[in-house]
Design a protein around this motif. Structure first.
Motif, PDB file in Angstrom:
ATOM      1  N   HIS A  84      31.453  -8.734  14.344  1.00 36.15           N
ATOM      2  CA  HIS A  84      31.854  -9.989  15.310  1.00 36.15           C
ATOM      3  C   HIS A  84      33.345  -9.395  15.877  1.00 36.15           C
ATOM      4  O   HIS A  84      34.305  -9.520  15.223  1.00 36.15           O
ATOM      5  CB  HIS A  84      31.843 -11.242  14.812  1.00 36.15           C
ATOM      6  N   GLU A  85      33.506  -8.886  17.020  1.00 36.69           N
ATOM      7  CA  GLU A  85      34.619  -8.641  17.763  1.00 36.69           C
ATOM      8  C   GLU A  85      34.927  -9.218  18.924  1.00 36.69           C
ATOM      9  O   GLU A  85      34.308  -9.368  19.653  1.00 36.69           O
ATOM     10  CB  GLU A  85      34.580  -6.861  18.010  1.00 36.69           C
ATOM     11  N   ILE A  86      36.542  -9.620  18.784  1.00 33.78           N
ATOM     12  CA  ILE A  86      36.868 -10.290  20.265  1.00 33.78           C
ATOM     13  C   ILE A  86      37.855  -9.108  20.770  1.00 33.78           C
ATOM     14  O   ILE A  86      38.600  -8.575  19.933  1.00 33.78           O
ATOM     15  CB  ILE A  86      37.696 -11.378  20.021  1.00 33.78           C
ATOM     16  N   GLY A  87      37.451  -8.916  21.867  1.00 31.10           N
ATOM     17  CA  GLY A  87      38.415  -7.924  22.677  1.00 31.10           C
ATOM     18  C   GLY A  87      39.046  -8.321  23.966  1.00 31.10           C
ATOM     19  O   GLY A  87      38.382  -9.066  24.785  1.00 31.10           O
ATOM     20  N   PHE A  88      40.204  -7.925  24.006  1.00 34.43           N
ATOM     21  CA  PHE A  88      41.240  -8.191  25.184  1.00 34.43           C
ATOM     22  C   PHE A  88      41.111  -6.904  25.862  1.00 34.43           C
ATOM     23  O   PHE A  88      41.810  -6.052  25.388  1.00 34.43           O
ATOM     24  CB  PHE A  88      42.408  -9.009  24.992  1.00 34.43           C
ATOM     25  N   TYR A  89      40.650  -6.864  27.209  1.00 35.22           N
ATOM     26  CA  TYR A  89      40.620  -5.498  27.859  1.00 35.22           C
ATOM     27  C   TYR A  89      41.529  -5.829  29.045  1.00 35.22           C
ATOM     28  O   TYR A  89      41.204  -6.570  29.862  1.00 35.22           O
ATOM     29  CB  TYR A  89      39.140  -5.173  28.232  1.00 35.22           C
ATOM     30  N   ALA A  90      42.677  -5.138  29.231  1.00 33.47           N
ATOM     31  CA  ALA A  90      43.702  -5.087  30.255  1.00 33.47           C
ATOM     32  C   ALA A  90      43.707  -3.760  30.880  1.00 33.47           C
ATOM     33  O   ALA A  90      43.579  -2.937  30.571  1.00 33.47           O
ATOM     34  CB  ALA A  90      44.739  -5.546  29.652  1.00 33.47           C
ATOM     35  N   TRP A  91      44.044  -4.212  32.099  1.00 32.21           N
ATOM     36  CA  TRP A  91      44.191  -2.902  32.943  1.00 32.21           C
ATOM     37  C   TRP A  91      45.873  -2.122  32.456  1.00 32.21           C
ATOM     38  O   TRP A  91      46.570  -3.147  32.118  1.00 32.21           O
ATOM     39  CB  TRP A  91      44.655  -3.381  34.575  1.00 32.21           C
ATOM     40  N   ALA A  92      45.772  -0.889  32.635  1.00 29.06           N
ATOM     41  CA  ALA A  92      46.922  -0.221  32.070  1.00 29.06           C
ATOM     42  C   ALA A  92      47.236   0.950  33.026  1.00 29.06           C
ATOM     43  O   ALA A  92      46.261   1.508  33.726  1.00 29.06           O
ATOM     44  CB  ALA A  92      46.837   0.118  30.952  1.00 29.06           C
ATOM     45  N   THR A  93      48.308   1.419  32.983  1.00 26.31           N
ATOM     46  CA  THR A  93      48.795   2.495  33.972  1.00 26.31           C
ATOM     47  C   THR A  93      49.440   3.556  32.700  1.00 26.31           C
ATOM     48  O   THR A  93      50.490   3.140  32.155  1.00 26.31           O
ATOM     49  CB  THR A  93      49.710   2.182  35.043  1.00 26.31           C
ATOM     50  N   LEU A  94      49.245   4.817  33.007  1.00 24.23           N
ATOM     51  CA  LEU A  94      49.796   5.904  32.193  1.00 24.23           C
ATOM     52  C   LEU A  94      51.271   6.140  32.938  1.00 24.23           C
ATOM     53  O   LEU A  94      51.425   6.133  34.162  1.00 24.23           O
ATOM     54  CB  LEU A  94      49.220   7.324  32.425  1.00 24.23           C
ATOM     55  N   VAL A  95      52.136   6.070  32.100  1.00 24.62           N
ATOM     56  CA  VAL A  95      53.505   6.341  32.444  1.00 24.62           C
ATOM     57  C   VAL A  95      53.657   7.915  32.443  1.00 24.62           C
ATOM     58  O   VAL A  95      54.475   8.495  33.191  1.00 24.62           O
ATOM     59  CB  VAL A  95      54.671   5.463  31.602  1.00 24.62           C
ATOM     60  N   SER A  96      53.382   8.270  31.307  1.00 27.34           N
ATOM     61  CA  SER A  96      53.355   9.785  30.804  1.00 27.34           C
ATOM     62  C   SER A  96      52.629  10.542  31.616  1.00 27.34           C
ATOM     63  O   SER A  96      51.382  10.171  31.820  1.00 27.34           O
ATOM     64  CB  SER A  96      53.513  10.000  29.347  1.00 27.34           C
ATOM     65  N   PRO A  97      52.731  11.872  31.964  1.00 25.27           N
ATOM     66  CA  PRO A  97      51.749  12.769  32.782  1.00 25.27           C
ATOM     67  C   PRO A  97      50.850  13.505  31.949  1.00 25.27           C
ATOM     68  O   PRO A  97      49.694  14.054  32.589  1.00 25.27           O
ATOM     69  CB  PRO A  97      52.643  13.502  33.689  1.00 25.27           C
ATOM     70  N   ARG A  98      51.071  13.734  30.587  1.00 27.87           N
ATOM     71  CA  ARG A  98      50.144  14.406  29.897  1.00 27.87           C
ATOM     72  C   ARG A  98      48.657  14.139  30.011  1.00 27.87           C
ATOM     73  O   ARG A  98      47.847  15.167  29.897  1.00 27.87           O
ATOM     74  CB  ARG A  98      50.762  14.570  28.308  1.00 27.87           C
ATOM     75  N   LEU A  99      48.331  13.059  29.825  1.00 32.33           N
ATOM     76  CA  LEU A  99      46.644  12.720  30.039  1.00 32.33           C
ATOM     77  C   LEU A  99      46.068  12.714  31.181  1.00 32.33           C
ATOM     78  O   LEU A  99      44.805  12.239  31.276  1.00 32.33           O
ATOM     79  CB  LEU A  99      46.553  11.327  29.193  1.00 32.33           C
ATOM     80  N   ARG A 100      46.898  12.967  32.333  1.00 34.50           N
ATOM     81  CA  ARG A 100      46.249  12.704  33.619  1.00 34.50           C
ATOM     82  C   ARG A 100      45.426  13.861  34.073  1.00 34.50           C
ATOM     83  O   ARG A 100      44.591  13.789  35.101  1.00 34.50           O
ATOM     84  CB  ARG A 100      47.598  12.711  34.637  1.00 34.50           C
ATOM     85  N   ASP A 101      45.345  14.969  33.412  1.00 29.26           N
ATOM     86  CA  ASP A 101      44.601  16.071  33.802  1.00 29.26           C
ATOM     87  C   ASP A 101      43.141  15.855  33.651  1.00 29.26           C
ATOM     88  O   ASP A 101      42.745  15.736  32.406  1.00 29.26           O
ATOM     89  CB  ASP A 101      45.024  17.345  32.834  1.00 29.26           C
ATOM     90  N   LYS A 102      42.320  15.573  34.468  1.00 32.61           N
ATOM     91  CA  LYS A 102      40.880  15.237  34.466  1.00 32.61           C
ATOM     92  C   LYS A 102      40.149  16.403  34.009  1.00 32.61           C
ATOM     93  O   LYS A 102      38.884  16.268  33.949  1.00 32.61           O
ATOM     94  CB  LYS A 102      40.569  14.452  35.734  1.00 32.61           C
ATOM     95  N   SER A 103      40.552  17.716  34.146  1.00 32.48           N
ATOM     96  CA  SER A 103      39.552  18.782  34.122  1.00 32.48           C
ATOM     97  C   SER A 103      39.278  19.056  32.578  1.00 32.48           C
ATOM     98  O   SER A 103      38.449  20.100  32.238  1.00 32.48           O
ATOM     99  CB  SER A 103      40.338  20.139  34.847  1.00 32.48           C
TER     100      SER A 103
END
Length: 160
Positions: free
Chosen positions: A86-105
């Motif tokens: 039984h899991e309660i989840g809070f899912y919130a919008w977030a924005t990356l500040v650091s650039p490393r994870l932005r590469d979608k390739s």
């Protein structure tokens, strides 16, 4: 962390990030699992859900995110390795500040408690075919600015 066994059911309080960029959603999974989920983790006692999201992403990737408004409150019922959860989840919008994870390739590496994680961007159009849990995320509306949605995923074990 707020995760414990009670009455034969494992309870989790989870916070997760909805990071959408250019029509893509960032997901993660343990490298040895087929299931994708939103990045995040369990909330610690006394910790706000948004702070948990920031902490978890920093611990797992070394990256900084800014947590914004709440998008979903999720009551998630499922079995994991033969144990009801039984899991309660809070899912919130977030924005990356650091650039490393932005590469979608390509995929990006992360780590949780010594276990390797894989982070990867998925087009919103391809989500219905992704092994993504909770399942409602496969067809959810990712429109910002809407009131938070309450979602019940799975079948509760107790009820009328």
């Amino acid at each position: 962390m707020l995760s414990f066994l009670i009455g034969g059911v494992h309870f989790n309080l989870r916070a997760a990030a909805l990071i959408v960029d250019d029509g893509h959603l960032l997901l993660h999974r343990a490298r040895d699992h087929a299931i994708w989920s939103l990045p995040g983790g369990r909330v610690e006692p006394g910790e706000a859900a948004g702070d948990a999201i920031v902490r978890e992403l920093r611990e797992e990737t070394g990256e900084t995110v800014e947590c914004q408004e709440l998008a979903f409150i999720v009551e998630n019922f499922f079995d994991w390795q033969g144990v009801p959860v039984h899991e309660i989840g809070f899912y919130a919008w977030a924005t990356l500040v650091s650039p490393r994870l932005r590469d979608k390739s390509r995929s990006h590496a992360g780590i949780e408690s010594g276990n390797p994680l894989e982070y990867r961007w998925f087009s919103l159009d391809e989500l219905p075919g992704v092994n993504l849990f909770p399942e409602f995320l496969r067809t959810a509306s990712f429109a910002r600015g809407a009131a938070p949605q309450h979602v019940v995923q799975g079948t509760p074990r107790v009820g009328p």
